[in-house]
Write a protein that holds these residues in place. Structure first.
Motif, PDB file in Angstrom:
ATOM      1  N   TRP A  18       5.474   9.914  -5.991  1.00  8.80           N
ATOM      2  CA  TRP A  18       5.414   8.823  -6.972  1.00  8.80           C
ATOM      3  C   TRP A  18       4.076   8.802  -7.710  1.00  8.80           C
ATOM      4  O   TRP A  18       4.029   8.647  -8.928  1.00  8.80           O
ATOM      5  CB  TRP A  18       5.662   7.503  -6.238  1.00  8.80           C
ATOM      6  N   SER A  19       2.974   8.970  -6.981  1.00 10.34           N
ATOM      7  CA  SER A  19       1.638   8.914  -7.595  1.00 10.34           C
ATOM      8  C   SER A  19       1.446  10.048  -8.595  1.00 10.34           C
ATOM      9  O   SER A  19       0.880   9.848  -9.677  1.00 10.34           O
ATOM     10  CB  SER A  19       0.549   9.000  -6.516  1.00 10.34           C
ATOM     11  N   GLN A  22       3.222   9.256 -11.788  1.00  9.88           N
ATOM     12  CA  GLN A  22       2.458   8.283 -12.585  1.00  9.88           C
ATOM     13  C   GLN A  22       1.324   8.969 -13.341  1.00  9.88           C
ATOM     14  O   GLN A  22       1.158   8.781 -14.552  1.00  9.88           O
ATOM     15  CB  GLN A  22       1.876   7.198 -11.680  1.00  9.88           C
ATOM     16  N   ILE A  71       4.575   2.571 -13.405  1.00 14.35           N
ATOM     17  CA  ILE A  71       3.558   1.766 -12.707  1.00 14.35           C
ATOM     18  C   ILE A  71       4.138   0.416 -12.290  1.00 14.35           C
ATOM     19  O   ILE A  71       3.949  -0.049 -11.159  1.00 14.35           O
ATOM     20  CB  ILE A  71       2.317   1.542 -13.605  1.00 14.35           C
ATOM     21  N   SER A  74       6.798  -0.320  -9.021  1.00 18.46           N
ATOM     22  CA  SER A  74       6.338   0.131  -7.698  1.00 18.46           C
ATOM     23  C   SER A  74       7.170  -0.479  -6.553  1.00 18.46           C
ATOM     24  O   SER A  74       7.208   0.069  -5.457  1.00 18.46           O
ATOM     25  CB  SER A  74       4.861  -0.219  -7.513  1.00 18.46           C
ATOM     26  N   LYS A  77       9.584   1.852  -4.996  1.00 14.63           N
ATOM     27  CA  LYS A  77       8.994   2.760  -4.002  1.00 14.63           C
ATOM     28  C   LYS A  77       8.757   2.031  -2.679  1.00 14.63           C
ATOM     29  O   LYS A  77       9.100   2.540  -1.609  1.00 14.63           O
ATOM     30  CB  LYS A  77       7.664   3.289  -4.560  1.00 14.63           C
ATOM     31  N   GLY A 420      -2.792  -3.434 -10.181  1.00 13.16           N
ATOM     32  CA  GLY A 420      -1.817  -2.635 -10.925  1.00 13.16           C
ATOM     33  C   GLY A 420      -1.101  -3.452 -11.991  1.00 13.16           C
ATOM     34  O   GLY A 420      -0.834  -2.964 -13.092  1.00 13.16           O
TER      35      GLY A 420
END
Length: 449
Positions: A18-19, A22, A71, A74, A77, A420
């Motif tokens: 996921w990161s 992004q 973003i 989230s 996730k 975030g």
């Protein structure tokens, strides 16, 4: 164009990280921003793909909104709601948007225009909140498909007559008869639904309310702009015919915008109010495109970009409230200033953006549209006055009802906001207010298109 598309396709390989997705989408949108090119009409001509200024702006907007979507989603996730599938659907949607905005062929444009419907439908059905999402998805699907079939028939007719569907080789239609009028209406109806025009807008509030935050943000940010972009591309063929129907589109849009503004003042669902406000903004865009003036086109493009950023940010904030309160009702989520004080500033900044206050892009766009419409007909001044007044009214209604008042007594603990979330809201607000410093780009669209 391949240098934009290939990195994005490669990102699908890292769908479990996921990161990395992004960061990858952030870098991709940054590199799209660096890819600003010289003053030419079409650029990167090859493989049937190319971009001009208008395509470039829309591709940049798509990349930026998708970066912000990943973003702000989230929770997908953290709660393990099929995050891998979520990433694939969003990247596939971004690919279809890239194709739509960069194609030079009308048939490929039609295919990629319809292709964006599938991932949007999957987002609503797969990650929506209420059981009504099935009805919302069916509404969106059938509204779009029913009126896009005549567009396909129209394109096949053009190919039969001209022998080509390349945008740069098309000859405008100058003959005004019943066949050409049917041809004109069948060509633009699909885009009027997507925009959406008043009377074809019923799918939009349902889709927005039932969609997850990603679906709402991409719908408001980019997918509504597909309608305006498609009209700009298709109306080149029907300028003579469309000028005879300008009165119809302007009168329906202005009247419809006023009616929808009054509907906004009766909404108690936060997302529904923001969704209906999109219909009001897009009615002004339709007026600007249909009068065929320099000011109208410039204002329409600027309002499309400004509304994409502002409306997406408002949907993002509505989702933040929903995650904490568990309801989107303005009757329950009152008094947000009491327990989310720092978020009140962002509510204010994006609300004034929604009512086209300086220094937002919406202000410049709406001034351009008002100048264009008043030069076309001074009678439109009355409709514009009411539209501007009610736009400010429902935005103030939303802001004051959500921020002030006595908060719901069952809310005993709540976090004001995470880093975030503030980052996402800042990245919506910053370009919305800073792009007004460089509007020569918009003048370039009109000079070289």
């Amino acid at each position: 164009m391949l240098k934009i598309m290939l990195p994005m396709i490669m990102l699908m390989k890292f769908k479990n990280n996921w990161s990395l997705i992004q960061i990858g989408l952030g870098l991709l949108s940054f590199f799209v921003g660096l890819n600003c090119f010289s003053n030419m009409y079409m650029y990167n001509l090859g493989f049937g793909l190319g971009i001009d200024y208008l395509s470039y702006i829309m591709i940049y907007l798509s990349s930026w909104i998708m970066f912000l979507i990943i973003i702000s989603s989230s929770q997908v996730k953290f709660k393990n709601k099929f995050p891998t599938m979520f990433i694939i659907v969003n990247l596939f949607l971004l690919l279809s948007l890239y194709l739509t905005f960069s194609t030079l062929n009308y048939l490929l444009f039609y295919i990629s225009f319809e292709m964006s419907l599938i991932p949007t439908l999957i987002l609503i059905l797969g990650w929506g909140y209420q059981p009504e999402r099935i009805q919302a998805g069916i509404y969106m699907l059938f509204y779009t498909l029913t009126l896009s079939l005549p567009l396909l028939c129209s394109l096949l007719f053009i190919y039969y007559k001209e022998g080509s569907l390349t945008m740069l080789l098309m000859k405008p239609v100058y003959v005004l008869n019943y066949v050409s009028m049917m041809w004109y209406f069948s060509s633009i109806m699909a885009f009027l639904v997507k925009l959406p025009m008043y009377m074809f807008h019923l799918w939009l509030p349902k889709a927005h309310v039932e969609a997850p935050v990603a679906g709402s943000m991409i719908l408001a940010g980019v997918l509504l702009k597909l309608g305006g972009y498609g009209l700009i591309r298709v109306l080149i063929l029907f300028q003579k015919i469309s000028l005879n129907f300008s009165w119809l589109w302007v009168s329906v849009s202005l009247t419809g915008g006023i009616i929808i503004s009054l509907v906004c003042l009766r909404q108690v669902d936060m997302k529904s109010l923001i969704a209906y406000s999109s219909v009001v903004h897009m009615s002004l865009v339709l007026c600007g495109l249909m009068i065929f003036s320099w000011w109208g086109l410039m204002g329409a493009v600027v309002v499309m970009v400004g509304h994409g950023l502002c409306s997406s940010g408002l949907f993002c904030m509505a989702n933040m409230v929903y995650e904490r309160v568990g309801s989107r009702s303005l009757l329950i989520s009152k008094g947000l200033l009491n327990y989310m004080p720092s978020m009140g500033l962002w509510w204010f900044l994006l609300s004034v953006g929604n009512m086209a206050a300086p220094p937002t892009l919406n202000l410049f766009g709406e001034i351009s549209l008002i100048i264009g419409l008043m030069s076309w007909s001074s009678l439109s001044m009355l409709g514009l006055m009411l539209l501007s007044f009610f736009s400010a009214s429902y935005t103030l209604y939303m802001y004051s009802l959500s921020q002030h008042g006595i908060f719901f007594s069952s809310l005993y603990s709540c976090t004001s906001g995470k880093v975030g979330e503030y980052l996402v809201l800042f990245l919506h607000w910053f370009p919305l207010n800073m792009l007004i410093l460089n509007l020569s780009l918009v003048n370039g669209i009109l000079t070289y298109s």
